[in-house]
Design an enzyme around this catalytic site. Structure first.
Site, PDB file in Angstrom:
ATOM      1  N   CYS A  35      47.368  -2.828  -8.851  1.00 23.07           N
ATOM      2  CA  CYS A  35      46.208  -2.226  -9.633  1.00 23.07           C
ATOM      3  C   CYS A  35      46.930  -2.016 -11.042  1.00 23.07           C
ATOM      4  O   CYS A  35      47.973  -1.408 -11.227  1.00 23.07           O
ATOM      5  CB  CYS A  35      45.939  -0.805  -9.059  1.00 23.07           C
ATOM      6  SG  CYS A  35      44.885   0.088 -10.050  1.00 23.07           S
ATOM      7  N   CYS A  52      41.549  -5.584 -14.686  1.00 25.63           N
ATOM      8  CA  CYS A  52      41.149  -4.590 -13.462  1.00 25.63           C
ATOM      9  C   CYS A  52      41.274  -5.593 -12.327  1.00 25.63           C
ATOM     10  O   CYS A  52      40.108  -6.489 -12.107  1.00 25.63           O
ATOM     11  CB  CYS A  52      39.797  -4.280 -13.725  1.00 25.63           C
ATOM     12  SG  CYS A  52      39.270  -2.981 -12.498  1.00 25.63           S
TER      13      CYS A  52
HETATM   14  N1  DGL Z   1      42.878  -0.574 -12.803  1.00 30.11           N
HETATM   15  C1  DGL Z   1      42.155  -1.226 -11.792  1.00 30.11           C
HETATM   16  C2  DGL Z   1      42.661  -2.227 -11.124  1.00 30.11           C
HETATM   17  O1  DGL Z   1      43.349  -2.830 -11.549  1.00 30.11           O
HETATM   18  C3  DGL Z   1      41.200  -0.340 -10.965  1.00 30.11           C
HETATM   19  C4  DGL Z   1      41.177   1.211 -10.547  1.00 30.11           C
HETATM   20  C5  DGL Z   1      40.104   1.828 -10.240  1.00 30.11           C
HETATM   21  O2  DGL Z   1      39.163   1.977 -10.775  1.00 30.11           O
HETATM   22  O3  DGL Z   1      40.002   2.241  -8.887  1.00 30.11           O
HETATM   23  O4  DGL Z   1      42.410  -2.430  -9.792  1.00 30.11           O
END
Ligand code: DGL
Length: 260
Positions: free
Chosen positions: A183, A73
């Site tokens: 993301c 993340c």
């Molecule tokens: N998948 C996540 C990232 O890489 C976070 C997305 C979120 O919860 O806003 O930033």
């Protein structure tokens, strides 16, 4: 210890794109995936909130007996990776927007870094951008709304036209060499990125992400700590803070989806 699973964490389903890469490159490991789907998206939350939620999730994984944690993340990494590393004695591997490889691509066009609102504003990421040879080449574009739609299982190329039209409006027609998928969720909608790049931008618009680099780093770290599993079989256990009956089928679909 080496036979224990590797823990993967994301606010929701995005980390499945990194796990999918791990299953390809490190098939002899076993994995536990924890998605904090009940609290996704993190990207519109405060730093305090994201930190508290990430700590809680990382503790869940440690309680499940993982030998290492992958923070799959970008938002959690940008917010609190140092605190998380201080908290746990096991290795923690993280992911950051891949602006470095994107900036090393030839060309005179811009690099668009598309990510959550939190990632684009946080100091850790802004410092990374400052270290690029020409920081001005990198344009940060916060993209609220994308993650929610992916969490609902919408993956069609046209499903995101309204959001992209809004995000890219200020940059209509500019020359772009690369778009960084900052993301982990965005990996699942590469078709939507390609379609909207063609509709709104000029230039090569190569899509760049950090998933493979993160998994290779995981392999190196496990090796360095004598934690490599040679007898695992890519077994995946899924856990979520959300509604398992709704989310597990989407997770299974994402994990088995071929690279786009
Ligand atoms: N998948 C996540 C990232 O890489 C976070 C997305 C979120 O919860 O806003 O930033």
């Amino acid at each position: 210890m080496a036979n224990r699973p590797v823990g993967f964490f994301d606010s929701g389903l995005g980390g499945a794109s990194v796990l999918r890469e791990a299953l390809r490159l490190l098939p002899n490991e076993n994995y536990i995936y924890y998605g904090d789907n009940a609290n996704a998206p993190y990207g519109d939350r405060t730093e305090e909130d994201i930190t508290a939620l990430t700590f809680r999730s990382a503790h869940r994984l440690v309680d499940m007996g993982v030998k290492a944690i992958v923070l799959a993340c970008n938002t959690a990494t940008a917010t609190c990776i140092n605190q998380i590393r201080n908290e746990f004695s096991i290795p923690v591997i993280s992911i950051e927007p891949a602006i470095k490889p994107a900036c090393s691509l030839p060309g005179t066009g811009k690099v668009l870094m598309m990510a959550t609102k939190a990632t684009t504003h946080l100091e850790r990421y802004l410092r990374l951008r400052e270290r690029m040879p020409d920081p001005e080449r990198v344009i940060n574009i916060p993209c609220p709304g994308i993650v929610e739609r992916i969490e609902s299982g919408k993956l069609g190329a046209e499903d995101y036209d309204d959001l992209f039209a809004e995000f890219l409006a200020p940059y209509k027609g500019i020359e772009v060499d690369a778009i960084v998928l900052g993301c982990t969720h965005y990996i699942f909608i590469k078709d939507a990125f390609r379609r909207n790049a063609a509709l709104h931008l000029n230039g090569g618009c190569q899509l760049v992400d950090g998933n493979e680099g993160t998994v290779r780093q995981l392999g190196r770290v496990l090796e360095a700590h004598n934690l490599t599993n040679h007898a695992g079989c890519g077994n995946v256990t899924f856990r979520t803070s959300g509604d398992n009956n709704r989310i597990k089928p989407i997770f299974d679909m994402l994990i088995s989806k071929q690279e786009l």
